[in-house]
Structure formats: structure tokens, C-alpha cells
Write a protein that holds these residues in place. Structure first.
Motif, PDB file in Angstrom:
ATOM      1  N   ALA A 102      -2.935   4.137  -0.989  1.00  0.00           N
ATOM      2  CA  ALA A 102      -4.048   5.076  -1.447  1.00  0.00           C
ATOM      3  C   ALA A 102      -4.001   5.234  -2.804  1.00  0.00           C
ATOM      4  O   ALA A 102      -2.926   5.306  -3.562  1.00  0.00           O
ATOM      5  N   ASN A 103      -5.236   5.519  -3.494  1.00  0.00           N
ATOM      6  CA  ASN A 103      -5.370   5.929  -4.730  1.00  0.00           C
ATOM      7  C   ASN A 103      -5.901   7.092  -5.119  1.00  0.00           C
ATOM      8  O   ASN A 103      -7.213   7.368  -4.879  1.00  0.00           O
ATOM      9  N   GLU A 104      -5.445   7.864  -5.647  1.00  0.00           N
ATOM     10  CA  GLU A 104      -5.868   9.346  -6.163  1.00  0.00           C
ATOM     11  C   GLU A 104      -6.274   9.454  -7.548  1.00  0.00           C
ATOM     12  O   GLU A 104      -6.686  10.427  -7.882  1.00  0.00           O
ATOM     13  N   GLY A 105      -5.914   8.455  -8.258  1.00  0.00           N
ATOM     14  CA  GLY A 105      -6.158   8.359  -9.758  1.00  0.00           C
ATOM     15  C   GLY A 105      -7.466   7.268  -9.987  1.00  0.00           C
ATOM     16  O   GLY A 105      -8.571   7.285  -9.199  1.00  0.00           O
ATOM     17  N   ALA A 106      -7.353   7.078 -11.170  1.00  0.00           N
ATOM     18  CA  ALA A 106      -8.398   6.099 -11.845  1.00  0.00           C
ATOM     19  C   ALA A 106      -8.485   4.809 -10.870  1.00  0.00           C
ATOM     20  O   ALA A 106      -7.217   4.098 -10.230  1.00  0.00           O
ATOM     21  N   ALA A 107      -9.507   4.072 -11.030  1.00  0.00           N
ATOM     22  CA  ALA A 107      -9.650   2.768 -10.393  1.00  0.00           C
ATOM     23  C   ALA A 107      -8.526   1.578 -10.944  1.00  0.00           C
ATOM     24  O   ALA A 107      -8.194   1.719 -12.108  1.00  0.00           O
ATOM     25  N   VAL A 108      -7.940   0.910 -10.177  1.00  0.00           N
ATOM     26  CA  VAL A 108      -6.959   0.167 -10.526  1.00  0.00           C
ATOM     27  C   VAL A 108      -7.298  -1.232  -9.748  1.00  0.00           C
ATOM     28  O   VAL A 108      -7.634  -1.607  -8.619  1.00  0.00           O
ATOM     29  N   ARG A 109      -7.111  -2.604 -10.543  1.00  0.00           N
ATOM     30  CA  ARG A 109      -7.156  -3.657 -10.068  1.00  0.00           C
ATOM     31  C   ARG A 109      -5.597  -4.375  -9.830  1.00  0.00           C
ATOM     32  O   ARG A 109      -4.916  -4.278 -10.926  1.00  0.00           O
ATOM     33  N   ALA A 110      -5.144  -4.491  -8.852  1.00  0.00           N
ATOM     34  CA  ALA A 110      -3.644  -4.698  -8.729  1.00  0.00           C
ATOM     35  C   ALA A 110      -3.241  -6.032  -7.687  1.00  0.00           C
ATOM     36  O   ALA A 110      -4.138  -6.469  -7.344  1.00  0.00           O
ATOM     37  N   GLU A 111      -1.916  -6.242  -7.577  1.00  0.00           N
ATOM     38  CA  GLU A 111      -1.647  -7.395  -6.919  1.00  0.00           C
ATOM     39  C   GLU A 111      -0.320  -6.760  -6.064  1.00  0.00           C
ATOM     40  O   GLU A 111       0.696  -6.244  -6.656  1.00  0.00           O
ATOM     41  N   ILE A 112      -0.435  -7.075  -4.705  1.00  0.00           N
ATOM     42  CA  ILE A 112       0.837  -6.606  -4.046  1.00  0.00           C
ATOM     43  C   ILE A 112       1.888  -8.054  -4.128  1.00  0.00           C
ATOM     44  O   ILE A 112       1.360  -8.796  -3.543  1.00  0.00           O
ATOM     45  N   ARG A 113       2.929  -7.798  -4.344  1.00  0.00           N
ATOM     46  CA  ARG A 113       3.866  -8.947  -4.416  1.00  0.00           C
ATOM     47  C   ARG A 113       5.170  -8.647  -3.734  1.00  0.00           C
ATOM     48  O   ARG A 113       5.823  -7.691  -3.901  1.00  0.00           O
ATOM     49  N   GLN A 158      13.011 -18.436  -4.372  1.00  0.00           N
ATOM     50  CA  GLN A 158      12.082 -18.704  -5.492  1.00  0.00           C
ATOM     51  C   GLN A 158      10.443 -18.668  -4.861  1.00  0.00           C
ATOM     52  O   GLN A 158       9.650 -19.104  -5.802  1.00  0.00           O
ATOM     53  N   THR A 159      10.355 -18.098  -3.771  1.00  0.00           N
ATOM     54  CA  THR A 159       8.967 -18.196  -3.279  1.00  0.00           C
ATOM     55  C   THR A 159       8.640 -16.985  -3.065  1.00  0.00           C
ATOM     56  O   THR A 159       9.419 -15.769  -2.676  1.00  0.00           O
ATOM     57  N   PHE A 160       7.288 -16.358  -3.460  1.00  0.00           N
ATOM     58  CA  PHE A 160       7.061 -15.007  -3.746  1.00  0.00           C
ATOM     59  C   PHE A 160       5.528 -15.029  -2.860  1.00  0.00           C
ATOM     60  O   PHE A 160       4.733 -15.997  -2.721  1.00  0.00           O
ATOM     61  N   TYR A 161       5.305 -14.056  -2.278  1.00  0.00           N
ATOM     62  CA  TYR A 161       4.235 -13.964  -1.630  1.00  0.00           C
ATOM     63  C   TYR A 161       3.077 -12.802  -1.893  1.00  0.00           C
ATOM     64  O   TYR A 161       3.857 -11.570  -2.236  1.00  0.00           O
ATOM     65  N   SER A 162       2.008 -12.865  -2.265  1.00  0.00           N
ATOM     66  CA  SER A 162       1.504 -11.683  -2.991  1.00  0.00           C
ATOM     67  C   SER A 162      -0.062 -11.868  -2.480  1.00  0.00           C
ATOM     68  O   SER A 162      -0.653 -12.810  -1.940  1.00  0.00           O
ATOM     69  N   VAL A 163      -0.879 -10.538  -2.724  1.00  0.00           N
ATOM     70  CA  VAL A 163      -2.322 -10.605  -2.308  1.00  0.00           C
ATOM     71  C   VAL A 163      -2.934  -9.732  -3.250  1.00  0.00           C
ATOM     72  O   VAL A 163      -2.432  -8.754  -3.563  1.00  0.00           O
ATOM     73  N   PRO A 164      -4.071 -10.109  -3.941  1.00  0.00           N
ATOM     74  CA  PRO A 164      -4.845  -9.228  -4.933  1.00  0.00           C
ATOM     75  C   PRO A 164      -5.638  -8.090  -4.105  1.00  0.00           C
ATOM     76  O   PRO A 164      -5.764  -8.088  -2.973  1.00  0.00           O
ATOM     77  N   VAL A 165      -5.651  -6.851  -4.591  1.00  0.00           N
ATOM     78  CA  VAL A 165      -6.291  -5.630  -4.300  1.00  0.00           C
ATOM     79  C   VAL A 165      -6.919  -4.871  -5.148  1.00  0.00           C
ATOM     80  O   VAL A 165      -6.549  -4.873  -6.233  1.00  0.00           O
ATOM     81  N   GLU A 166      -8.403  -4.323  -4.935  1.00  0.00           N
ATOM     82  CA  GLU A 166      -9.006  -3.525  -5.864  1.00  0.00           C
ATOM     83  C   GLU A 166      -8.940  -2.118  -4.997  1.00  0.00           C
ATOM     84  O   GLU A 166      -9.073  -1.919  -4.140  1.00  0.00           O
ATOM     85  N   LEU A 167      -8.597  -1.395  -6.077  1.00  0.00           N
ATOM     86  CA  LEU A 167      -8.338   0.155  -5.578  1.00  0.00           C
ATOM     87  C   LEU A 167      -9.424   1.119  -6.287  1.00  0.00           C
ATOM     88  O   LEU A 167      -8.747   1.492  -7.291  1.00  0.00           O
TER      89      LEU A 167
END
Length: 787
Positions: A56-67, A76-85
């Protein structure tokens, strides 16, 4: 538990972090994030664990990545997905992860560039792969307490091995919500069985329904409860299953449950009435007076069971026989592969076999010993006697101080140039795919190996929603593998999916297994009629590639069809022959189009698929098997030049109808499947040939699904050996075991044969010996009339 002090401190710190962060969602810059692991964090090593992430985003628009980082030292393995908020956004994201076997939690971070907006620690629980994990979706769960701590004995104890620990599987029960049915079949594989009763399934999405079908077809068991809420429970399930069971429109009150009492050998003292909604379809496992109390539908290597009663209600919540009921229902098909470690995924273990096929490249091959020998002999002759004779003839022996180093340098340079030319100087993307073209579960698994001629870092780009996992060879005959030892990569799930930061040493390979749906325009159409010895009808290859060396396989019988052109049809009128070599070697005994490395990869892929899917030594049911020089997966290395090598094995289940009338299945036509065995039991060199060494085995023959209505008039077990026969028992429909009193070489007929064909078309036998018998071939002759 922990090998190093810093690992112990890391675990303590993670536990403290968990206590702080799990009480509320982490907050930063107006962004909140909550994370919940499916199945309450329980997973099996080598299988996917989905994470449900709510933002949930109550502030300004954010382009982020869940990692998602695994909280364990050295990973050494990381899982991520980009999200637009955007401002005011509410989003739910599913991230698929594969924690290691020693993981205690997953650290999930929401990052925007270098800024961390939110952090949540999610505890996880690893289940031993041998454990039988059951998910329960029901509003009332008291009836399932009997399952907790239950042990499935998939092979009854015998005198020669009464304490065989490998036959037992501890049952773990996980109460889960309907939302924990993942939208990918791969996300359900930590569950061995799923019970759904008194639940409105109409809330399931189309993706969840497809995931259930895929999971069942790949070996899962779905158990559905009926009763007064049967219509609600089936309402959101695939239409194919609803049509199969054909449940009654309204429940019926029943006062006595004689059929269940007989099945579990335990009187029901709970008073009725009991609301029951009966099924008119499916194979009846429990039936009485024309009513089916428990029906079963076989899909692929899995099962869908429907009980006429609500499994969460009376009598199951107060019946002493409930435990026996569940044992008898779950044990068939629940045996753990005898040759698989108890804490490693059998699927992952079998898939690791493909790692060697990926490495089977000329660039990774050892140099020829003959070539090395010739090169060394030439060097010795030139530096030694030839150099001496030339200098002696010229009376310049002192020049040897110059010629010997010069010749050594030239030979060293030549060896280096020759080795470099053999190794190659280009990046190779080697792909081996297994494509299962079933209209209901069209899936593909692609094994990708990236060969690098230099030490470098790569980015591999894949289609949207591909699920990649690192792949490595477990052993190597030379003590090491040319696969990269680590899994240094970041797996970015999205459109496209990317594997970033793949680090590969010079002349080494990093490999991955990629799970995707099969191409939507690839399918095999079939209309096959079979009378036990001959096939007729038609096949059509509806792909855009030539299917090479196509074989039609029905059990242990087969016929070579040859190459099937793209989008072409083939009329069928062939006699089948019984295989006399192990599967899949006999498929290519008469073809010469795929020798050497390519042929080895194809055979290895076929064997891996069938062993992984059903733990069978051969292909059961009816299949079309072939291969093509193409891949269902579009992949590329970003900002690099590379060359591709592609092979795909295609396996397609066939739609087979049997001609009504007398059906005879010759000895060897039905494959023998090991359900459970000890370490001293294994396969020999021919189909259905097994050796027993002072131990026992539980095995079965399964009639084809379309022969479920066969009125069996003759069953004969055909043994091929001369002496030291094993003790043999056959299971009857009532669950009892009957000994075959006189065992001889050749055909051993069973009296009253129909009682030994179980309701699901299975003939189950048990064999045990007190000493080594060597190899014995077990074949079943079947004769009956098909209405």
C-alpha cells in the motif's frame, strides 16, 4: 546445528528481527508491506514456496523492486520482482522462491534504488521430502486431527525386513486457506495431498484451476468432500472433474454406513442420519447397493477422489476407523522413490541428470588421449634424438642451449592454440527441453547451460513468468564438475524474466532449469483405437517443427512411426511389438538419425521425464514420443553474441479407445511399477525384470484407464526363471492379501481373477525372498471382455 559462530549469531539476529517486524507491517516513506508465506511457511527442499506480498502506498508514486534474500550464510541466489506503486495504490504480488534446506527465514525488502522502503522477515519451516504433507481446506478441522502424526506404511512389513524405515512416511497436516492454492502448479508441489470439503470453491481463479490440474497430473492427490455442501465444494473446480463425478442434485440422508465400516474394518457407533451426495461417475473405490461412496478419477500420475460424505463432519470427527480410512485411501501411490534421499526432492535429483547432458559439448570434452600421446611423442622425438642428430651433423651441439628452449616454447604455444581452438571462443547457449503436450497440462521444462570461453558475468532473458532455478550436477566421475559451483544470480520475475549477474569462470558452464507452459500453438491430436495387439486411427503433429523418430508407445509395446512433418497427419494401422530392451533404449534401436551426443541427451531426457513423473522404469499408459531440433523457450543473453544448440523431447499422452469384445494383453504388454522396495531391490537389463536380494518389494500392474470396465476372466503372472522363486502375494479388492501357493516358471494363473483387479484397474503384488534370487521377469497376461 551451525558450523560457524557467525551463522549462530545470524540466526539469533534473525529471530529477534522476526519478533520485531512480524507484529506489524514495515513502514517507510508512506509505503507499507506485509508478507505471508503460503502453507504457513512450510516447504520441501527443491520445491517452490510462494510468498503473498501486499503493498500500500499513501505517499508519492514509487517505482520499486521487491527482493527476497534467504537468511542463511553463503547463499547467493536472490528473487525479486519490479513493482509500480502510484499514489494511493494497493497491490498484491506473488513471488516464487526456493529456500535452501537449512533456511529458517526469508528477508523480504522493498527497495527503490539504494533506499530500502520496507523490510519484513518471514519465518519458514523445511519439511523432509519424505514427509507426506497434506493441506486441509475446511471451515471445521477437528475431524483431521487423526491425521496428525499418522505414518503411512506403503509396504506392509514382511518377515525378511520387518523394520524397513524406507516404507514409512510421516504425515504432516497443514490447515490452509483457499487462497493458498497457488496460481502455478509448481507452487503446489510441497503438498502431497490436498483435502477440500465444505468450502465454496467458486472463488478460485482460472489460473488456480489450471494449477490444480497441473499439480494433480504431476502426481498430486486431491480429495473432495461431499455431504450437504457438495455442490459448493465442486462449483469452482474444473468442469472436466464435475462432469466425471456427476454428483446428484441434492443430498440424501443415510442412517447406516455399512460400506465405510467394511472398508475400514471398524464399526461406526455415531448415530445418523448422515447427509450424502453420491457420484454417478468415476472409478468406485467404495460402493454398495449401487451407490458409490468413494469415487476416483485418474489424471496423469495423480488422483482426484470424491467422497459422498462431508469429510469434516460426522462420522469422521468421532469414528475410531477414520485413521484406517485415511491410511487405505492415501497409501496407494504414496510410496517414496526407493533410490531417492529422504531430504532431497526426487524431481530435483532426477533433473540433475540433465546437467551432464548440458555439459556434453565438444568445448567441454576432455582432449583425446590418442592426440595427446601423438603430440607428446612428437615433442620427445624432436627435442631429443632428432634435435641431437641435426646438431651433431652440423657440428653445432652447443646450439642445443637455444634449440631445446625454442622447440619447447613452440610446442607449448601449439598446444595452447590447439586447446583454445578445441574449447572455442564463443558463448554457447545449450538448451534441452522436455515438452509434455497434454491438452489439460501443456508444460515445458527447459534445461539451459551457458558455456563461457572467458571469466564473465551474464544476463539471461526469458519470457514472462518463467520460473528458473539453479541446476548443478551432484557428482562427477573426475571429482569435479564443469558446472559453476555457486548459484550467483538474481532471479527477476516479471515481463521479461531475467537472470542477472550470472558469474561463470573461463571454460565453465552455469546451468538453470526453467519451468514454463508449452507454446499454445503446439499440440498433438490423436484418435487411436487399440484391440490389445494392433493400433488403428490417426495422429496429427500440430506444431511448427518436424517431430523426429516418433514412436507410439502403449505400456511396454511400441511401434516406430518415423518422422512426422510439421502440421501433418498420419493414418495408423500398425501391429505393436513387445519391447525386449529397457526403456527408452529400445526407442532408438532402429534409428540412426541421432547418434552420439545428441542421442545421449535425448535418451537421458526421456528417462528423466518418466522417472520423475511416475518413478516408473518405463512409460505406462499410451504416449507419442519424439524429438525436435527446436526449443519451446525463447531465451537470449543480453548484450552478448552467442550461438544456440537446441533439442526438445516431446511426450504426448494419446487418446486411446479399445475395441469392444474380447481383449487380450500379452505377457510384457503392461509395465511393472515398483511402489516400494528396499535398497537391495533394483531393475535388471530387460523390461519388468527385477532382482531381489534377501528383501521384498511391492509392485503393481495398472490396466489402461479405458479398460476399467473390462470383465476379467483370466490373470496369469508369467515368471521367467528356473528356480529359487520368490514368495508371491496378491491383494484382493477387500484389502486382504492372498498367497500364490504354487509358483512355477511360466504362467501362474490366479483363481477367481476378477477379485484381484482393484477398482482403479490395478493388480498389486508383493514378492519376498530369504536369499538372493538374481533377476526375475514379472509379466502379466490379461484376458477379458470389454462391453
Amino acid at each position: 546445528m551451525f558450523g560457524k559462530p557467525h551463522s549462530f549469531l545470524l540466526a539469533i539476529g534473525a529471530a529477534l528481527w522476526c519478533a520485531i517486524t512480524l507484529t506489524s507491517a514495515a513502514r517507510a516513506a508512506g509505503v507499507t508491506m506485509s508478507v505471508a508465506a503460503y502453507y504457513d511457511g512450510h516447504f520441501k527442499y527443491g520445491e517452490w514456496l510462494p510468498l503473498r506480498i501486499t503493498l500500500a502506498n499513501e505517499g508519492a508514486a514509487v517505482r520499486a523492486e521487491i527482493r527476497a534474500d534467504i537468511v542463511a550464510a553463503g547463499n547467493q541466489t536472490f528473487y525479486s520482482v519490479p513493482v509500480e506503486l502510484p499514489a494511493g495504490a494497493r497491490k498484491r504480488v506473488t513471488l516464487y522462491t526456493q529456500p535452501p534446506s537449512f533456511a529458517q527465514g526469508i528477508l523480504v525488502q522493498l527497495q527503490a534504488g539504494t533506499q530500502t522502503l520496507a523490510t519484513v522477515f518471514v519465518p519458514v519451516v523445511v519439511e523432509r521430502n519424505v514427509n507426506y504433507v497434506i493441506g486441509v481446506i475446511a471451515p471445521r478441522r477437528a475431524a483431521f486431527t487423526a491425521l496428525r502424526g499418522m505414518t503411512l506404511q506403503t509396504q506392509p512389513a514382511v518377515a525378511s525386513d520387518p523394520n524397513n524405515a524406507r516404507t514409512n512416511r510421516s504425515v504432516v497436516v497443514l490447515p490452509i486457506p483457499l487462497a493458498d492454492i497457488a496460481e502455478r502448479g509448481e507452487g503446489l508441489r510441497s503438498l502431497d495431498a490436498l483435502i477440500v470439503t465444505d468450502t465454496d470453491t467458486s472463488e478460485l481463479s482460472a489460473d488456480q484451476r489450471r494449477a490444480l490440474q497441473t499439480w494433480v497430473a504431476q502426481g498430486g492427490r486431491l480429495i473432495l468432500g461431499g455431504g450437504a455442501s457438495a455442490a459448493r465444494t465442486l462449483s469452482g473446480l474444473p468442469a472436466e472433474w464435475q462432469a466425471e463425478f456427476q454428483i446428484a442434485a441434492a443430498p440424501t440422508d443415510v442412517n447406516t454406513l455399512d460400506a465405510l465400516e467394511k472398508f475400514a474394518a471398524q464399526t461406526i457407533r455415531v448415530p445418523g442420519p448422515f447427509p450424502a451426495t453420491f457420484a454417478a461417475g468415476g472409478a468406485p473405490l467404495i460402493a454398495q447397493d449401487g451407490k458409490t461412496w468413494l469415487a476416483e478419477y485418474v489424471l496423469g500420475t495423480g488422483f482426484v477422489d470424491y467422497c459422498a460424505l462431508d469429510l469434516a463432519a460426522s462420522p469422521f470427527d468421532a469414528w475410531a476407523g477414520a485413521l484406517r480410512f485415511w491410511e487405505k485411501l492415501l497409501a496407494p501411490g504414496a510410496a517414496y522413490p526407493a533410490d531417492a534421499p529422504v531430504d532431497v526432492s526426487p524431481r530435483a535429483m532426477f533433473a540433475s541428470n540433465l546437467a551432464y547432458s548440458l555439459q556434453n559439448l565438444p568445448a567441454l570434452a576432455l582432449p583425446s588421449l590418442r592426440g595427446l600421446g601423438i603430440w607428446l611423442l612428437a615433442y620427445i622425438l624432436l627435442v631429443g634424438p632428432i634435435n641431437y642428430l641435426v646438431l651433431a651433423r652440423a657440428r653445432k651441439l652447443a646450439w642445443g642451449w637455444v634449440t631445446i628452449p625454442a622447440l619447447t616454447f613452440l610446442f607449448a604455444a601449439g598446444a595452447f592454440i590447439s586447446a583454445a581452438s578445441l574449447r572455442g571462443n564463443e558463448v554457447i547457449l545449450n538448451q534441452i527441453s522436455i515438452v509434455q503436450l497434454d491438452p489439460r497440462i501443456a508444460a515445458a521444462q527447459t534445461f539451459i547451460g551457458i558455456f563461457s570461453p572467458e571469466r564473465a558475468t551474464y544476463t539471461l532473458q526469458l519470457p514472462a513468468h518463467a520460473l528458473p532455478m539453479p541446476l548443478r550436477a551432484e557428482t562427477n566421475p573426475f571429482g569435479r564438475s564443469s558446472l559453476a559451483a555457486g548459484s550467483a544470480a538474481e532471479i527477476v520475475e516479471g515481463d521479461p524474466t531475467q537472470l542477472r549477474g550470472i558469474q561463470i569462470n573461463q571454460y565453465a558452464m552455469q546451468a538453470f532449469q526453467i519451468e514454463t507452459p508449452a507454446p499454445p500453438n503446439w499440440r498433438i491430436e490423436s484418435d487411436v483405437r487399440f484391440d490389445g495387439a494392433r493400433v488403428r486411427g490417426a495422429l496429427a503433429n500440430r506444431t511448427d517443427q518436424t517431430l523426429r523418430d516418433a514412436h507410439l508407445v502403449i505400456g511396454n509395446q511400441f511401434v516406430l512411426l518415423g518422422d512426422l512433418a510439421a502440421d501433418a497427419s498420419l493414418p495408423l494401422d500398425f501391429g505393436l511389438e513387445v519391447a525386449r530392451a529397457t526403456f527408452p533404449n529400445y526407442l532408438f534401436a532402429r534409428t540412426a538419425s541421432n547418434p552420439g551426443r545428441e542421442g545421449d541427451a535425448i535418451r537421458n531426457a526421456i528417462q528423466t521425464h518418466f522417472r520423475r513423473e511416475s518413478n516408473s522404469h518405463s512409460a505406462d499408459a499410451a504416449w507419442l514420443i519424439g524429438w525436435m531440433r527446436a526449443s519451446p523457450l525463447e531465451s537470449k543473453i543480453v548484450e552478448r553474441r552467442w550461438s544456440a544448440q537446441q533439442i526438445s523431447v516431446v511426450v504426448a499422452p494419446l487418446n486411446v479407445a479399445y475395441t469392444p469384445g474380447v481383449i487380450r494383453l500379452a505377457a510384457g504388454a503392461l509395465p511393472l511399477k515398483l511402489l516400494d522396495s528396499t535398497q537391495h531391490v533394483g531393475w535388471c537389463s530387460e523390461p519388468n525384470q527385477v532382482y531381489l536380494n534377501d528383501k521384498s518389494m511391492l509392485a503393481e500392474f495398472r490396466l489402461p484407464k479405458n479398460l476399467a470396465a473390462l470383465r476379467v476372466s483370466r490373470l496369469a503372472l508369467v515368471l521367467q526363471r528356473e528356480k529359487n522363486f520368490p514368495a508371491l502375494d496378491f491383494q484382493a479388492r477387500d484389502g486382504s492379501w492372498y498367497a500364490l501357493r504354487t509358483v512355477t516358471a511360466g504362467a501362474n494363473d490366479l483363481a477367481d481373477p476378477s477379485r484381484f483387479v482393484l477398482p482403479n484397474g490395478v493388480v498389486r503384488l508383493r514378492a519376498s525372498v530369504d536369499s538372493s534370487t538374481g533377476c526375475t521377469q514379472y509379466d502379466l497376461e490379461v484376458e477379458g471382455e470389454l462391453p
